[in-house]
Write an enzyme that holds these catalytic residues in place. Structure first.
Site, short mmCIF file in Angstrom:
data_model
loop_
_atom_site.label_atom_id
_atom_site.label_comp_id
_atom_site.label_asym_id
_atom_site.label_seq_id
_atom_site.Cartn_x
_atom_site.Cartn_y
_atom_site.Cartn_z
CD GLU A 60 -1.57 1.82 2.81
OE1 GLU A 60 -1.19 3.00 2.91
OE2 GLU A 60 -1.82 1.09 3.79
CD GLU A 89 7.51 4.30 1.83
OE1 GLU A 89 6.63 4.22 2.71
OE2 GLU A 89 8.16 5.33 1.60
#
Length: 975
Positions: free
Chosen positions: A67, A142
């Site tokens: 995501e 991330e």
């Protein structure tokens, strides 16, 4: 041409969604098999969402990391962070992405048609053509990566999701929620942690990460939702031509599997960390959890929301009362989670002990058996149904677009049955059905079937372990040290090189031609006009009423505002306690549970709050008004009942009920602790501001750490302090709730005025009389403390604050732009991207208060150094016209939010109380719209003035704070 003539799509189903003033159309894209849902209506706040069913294969957090990662550049928008560029330069009313246990959603919203199309384009490109295949740095930034600065340095893990989940797993409530879900579905993907378990995240490989995208991010597994006033045929044509037609249909095995019910209830225990100074006694969480059918049963879906209210959530609800009376825990909570395939009903006792488990189960089951035998309280069922129906009809979701919230709710059925997206959008007939069942034994049968006889459940205990965080950190340090010791010199050099490569990637500038591909509006797309202000002064028998005339669908929003300027500094925390007590304690005419039900049967609810209104025309003098407010909403014909209930709360509450006061204080202490753990960034900023700001000192004393310290002291020594507590509460009531001390804020259409005038006249003379003599104005004493608050958390919340007006600077509208620049450029790059924190924010207001804060931050000293660098960054701030325009548009996006009637009334009253004129708003807007590079550079002096205050506060891990204790004037344990 209409959507029915589009050959690329097949219309599956249509529904008249009259309750939502929408027409619903379900379609399927023939070539790719993408599922599309349209909600056509006249709402200008348009919403687009693309989502995917994403069952977690393990607890590495791959859905969550994905995501984050797909929003880090794509084929048509190859910059490193298009998401941030959109935040900076879009008029969006919502822009985010969310990972759930079984789905990942990418929603956007905007009132501007051009902007809306731009947002759709960037998001569609992000999910289908992300740069994750070209740049493994995205995964390492991330998700997770090894960090080794030099061959002889310390080896660490870093990564935004890794640090975010370290913070999430530091919360005992977060641990409990996860263990409950995992315990109930051992054979399905719900057994795994979709967000990622920090201990497991580093097991995820780059190839596994890419395979997850290849598997699930395909149109055949997608759910596309369009809501609002737009040309739906044009949007469908664009989706087909630009994206969907490029894909052939494939089989995607993403089905959310059904967990076969258990033959007997399971038990599970888990530890959570407390600091070395916290007590293990009265610190265990006990939970009783049952699986309630599936979310595809529309009656069950709503009926258990009603039962949650009637059995558990409402003050005085029987399960809550029985557990408190039995002394099992000090804060009884619970939930009904119907956002997954098989919903969960949970009863939680906080601040309990491990040896109370059997009694906890017995009290719950005996209470439920008694209710089944003797029948539910009919008034509580009626109140629960009205409470939920009122909210469904009102569709007030605060700052969130209602189209967004509908889009999230449709997934509660659509995800599990592709032909059933409308099920929970047609709730009025179900509410009517449930009203008819109140006296039939229907609800009692549900309790027997799903709570008593149902063996698909778990007892989950989460118990404290002192020093668990320190122990786990030490184990991780030893594990990484051992791993490092086993590496060859060549392997060590590769890790150092990889660390430097990631840093170089993060610091590299995007190519101007790539930046130019991110769509940006023009300044001309923004109106110079300000939002209307709705304030008309009126009087009811000598009492000031400020009326906000707005069409509100027959609902009146009323607030009684009592001035607090005469309350002494010593009594401020007791004002916070009084605000917390009123409405959930017995009155002379009602038990507190009966009172709550009476209110919810007839109105849309009543609440209390303490509000602060700085006089922006006297910012240097730090003038402000504080008010005790009681707010309620009701249909016009119910105004008399609304005001009668307000009066009952203010004038008839039994403030000498020792047993209930003790319960409320224990609950209040518990809820404050939870708030500090989830919102440590705002808590630390408020505390730091309180060192120099009387306004912030007032708020800290009534709702922050200062308040918590008083509440904890009274709760832990209740017998010695109860007499003083009762005396202070009664004294404050007489002092505050006086007829000469009140004014009214009221939002309604013109025809809503007559009902409120009649309703207020009936209670006006029953308020307390004027005081004898003059009140002494409150004087607050601020003191610089620069505190480090130690907790069991694995991350920090780091605040640096100050008042720039105190040090010679002035407010300028461009400071609103600076918030965007810092939060999504300088701080984002240095605190989040490079530092690995989950969040970073800044703010500068009209009264001179400014702050820089971080959220779930693995660093402390390094983040403080980043804050120090803001001044030099601004002195050298260089930007072209396109980027300056982008920052301005992002700023206006934060200001021009669509508002419902209640929000319009609240905004208008805030401006009235803060002495903010329409001319001041126009001046600020003009300063924003016409800002240039020089205006931002000039703000270096403002930030420099703010930093001169040298006010800091940090909430975080005891090890990290002890490590940097010379930074603080005071170091203490928070809990």
């Amino acid at each position: 041409m209409s959507i029915y003539d589009l050959n690329a799509y097949e219309v599956i189903r249509e529904e008249d969604l009259s309750d939502l003033k929408s027409k619903g159309i379900l379609l399927k894209h023939k070539k790719s098999q993408a599922k599309i849902l349209l909600f056509a209506n006249d709402d200008e706040n348009k919403v687009f969402t693309i989502g995917f069913r994403t069952p977690a294969p393990d607890s590495t957090g791959v859905p969550h990391i994905m995501e984050h990662s797909v929003l880090c550049g794509s084929k048509n928008f190859p910059v490193k962070d298009p998401f941030v560029e959109l935040v900076k330069g879009s008029l969006n009313t919502f822009l985010n992405a969310m990972t759930y246990p079984d789905k990942t959603l990418y929603p956007v919203a905007s009132c501007n048609s051009k902007d809306f199309q731009n947002l759709m384009h960037v998001y569609m490109d992000a999910v289908f053509y992300p740069n994750i295949y070209e740049h493994d740095e995205i995964f390492r930034q991330e998700g997770w990566s090894y960090k080794l600065d030099t061959a002889d340095g310390k080896l660490e893990y870093n990564g935004v999701v890794y640090n975010e989940m370290k913070g999430a797993f530091s919360s005992p409530e977060g641990v409990l929620d996860r263990v409950i879900q995992n315990s109930l579905f051992p054979d399905t993907s719900y057994a795994n942690e979709s967000g990622g378990d920090p201990d497991v995240i580093p097991e995820l490989t780059y190839e596994q990460f890419l395979n997850f995208h290849r598997t699930y991010y395909h149109p055949s597994n997608s759910y596309i939702y369009l809501y609002g006033d737009m040309d739906m045929e044009e949007k469908l044509r664009w989706l087909d031509e630009n994206y969907l037609s490029a894909f052939d249909a494939i089989e995607v095995d993403s089905e959310i599997k059904y967990q076969k019910p258990f033959e007997e209830i399971r038990e599970l225990e888990m530890e959570y960390s407390i600091s070395s100074e916290e007590s293990e006694e009265d610190n265990t969480y006990l939970s009783y959890n049952k699986v309630i059918g599936t979310s595809l049963d529309e009656k069950l879906y709503l009926a258990f929301q009603i039962l949650d209210y009637a059995l558990l959530s409402a003050p005085g609800a029987p399960l809550k009362k029985a557990l408190l009376d039995a002394g099992i825990g000090k804060d009884i909570m619970g939930s009904y989670d119907n956002g997954i395939y098989q919903p969960i009903f949970s009863i939680v006792s906080k601040n309990a002990n491990r040896d109370q488990k059997e009694a906890f189960i017995r009290v719950i089951e005996e209470t439920l058996q008694s209710i089944v035998k003797n029948g539910m309280d009919k008034k509580s069922l009626e109140a629960g149904i009205n409470y939920h129906e009122f909210r469904f009809r009102e569709a007030d979701f605060g700052n969130y677009p209602k189209g967004l919230m509908y889009g999230l709710q449709i997934m509660d059925s659509w995800l599990y049955d592709e032909n059933e997206p409308f099920m929970h959008m047609q709730a009025i007939p179900t509410f009517e059905y449930l009203k008819e069942q109140i006296s039939t034994g229907y609800f009692e049968k549900l309790i027997q079937t799903y709570l008593l006889d149902n063996q698909h459940g778990s007892i989950v205990i989460v118990k404290p372990e002192k020093g668990r965080t320190a122990r786990m950190d030490k184990e991780l340090e030893e594990k990484l040290a051992a791993y490092k010791a086993g590496l060859s010199e060549e392997e060590l050099n590769r890790l150092v090189a990889a660390t430097k490569e990631l840093e170089a990637y993060q610091e590299s500038e995007d190519a101007p031609e790539d930046m130019a591909k991110i769509p940006v509006l023009n300044r001309e797309d923004i109106t110079e006009e300000i939002a209307p202000v709705y304030n008309t002064e009126k009087e009811i028998d000598g009492i000031k009423l400020v009326h906000h005339e707005i069409e509100s669908n027959g609902i009146g929003y009323a607030t009684l505002m009592f001035d607090l300027s005469g309350v002494s500094e010593e009594l401020l925390p007791y004002t916070g306690i009084l605000q917390s007590v009123l409405g959930i304690i017995d009155t002379n005419n009602y038990g507190y549970g009966e009172l709550f039900n009476e209110i919810n049967v007839h109105t849309g609810g009543i609440g209390t709050s303490l509000e602060l209104y700085p006089d922006v025309t006297k910012a240097k003098e730090k003038d402000f008004r504080a008010t005790f407010e009681i707010k309620g909403k009701a249909l016009y014909p119910q105004m008399k009942i609304l005001f009668a209930m307000m009066r009952e709360i203010l004038m008839e509450s039994r403030l000498d009920d020792e047993k209930r006061l003790k319960e409320i204080l224990a609950m209040l202490k518990s809820r404050l602790q939870m708030s500090f753990q989830s919102s440590g960034h705002t808590t630390s900023a408020l505390r730091a501001l309180s060192y120099g700001s009387p306004l912030s000192k007032f708020k800290d004393d009534t709702d922050g750490i200062g308040f918590y310290e008083v509440v904890r002291g009274i709760e832990e020594h209740f017998e010695e302090k109860k007499a003083e507590l009762i005396q202070n509460l009664k004294q404050l009531s007489r002092q505050i709730f006086r007829v000469d001390n009140v004014m009214i804020s009221y939002t309604s259409s013109e025809d809503g005025l007559t009902p409120i005038e009649a309703a207020f006249r009936e209670i006006k003379d029953t308020l307390y009389p004027e005081l004898d003599g003059e009140e002494t104005p409150c004087v607050l004493h601020c003191r610089k403390r620069n505190e480090g608050f130690k907790t069991s958390s694995k991350v920090q919340y780091v605040a640096r604050v100050g008042n720039f007006i105190d040090h010679g600077a002035q407010y300028h509208g461009a400071l609103q732009i600076l918030k965007v620049i810092l939060s999504y450029d300088y701080l984002w790059q240095n605190v989040r991207v490079k530092g690995g924190a989950y969040g970073c924010m800044s703010n500068f207001n009209r009264i001179g208060e400014g702050y820089l804060i971080s959220y779930r931050d693995p660093n402390l000293k390094k983040t403080m150094e980043v804050y120090e660098g803001v001044v030099d960054y601004l002195k050298n701030f260089t930007v072209d016209e396109r980027d300056m325009t982008k920052y301005i548009i992002g700023t206006i996006s934060n200001i021009d939010r669509p508002m419902n009637p209640a929000a319009k009334g609240d905004r208008s009253m805030n401006l009235y109380m803060n002495h903010v004129s329409q001319e001041m708003i126009r001046t600020e807007r003009s300063q924003i719209l016409h800002a240039a590079q020089e205006d931002i550079r000039a703000l270096a002096a403002v930030v420099e003035a703010m930093l001169k205050a040298e006010q800091i506060c940090v909430i975080g891990s005891e090890e990290k704070i002890e490590e940097e204790k010379e930074m603080f004037l005071e170091v203490k344990t928070l809990f």
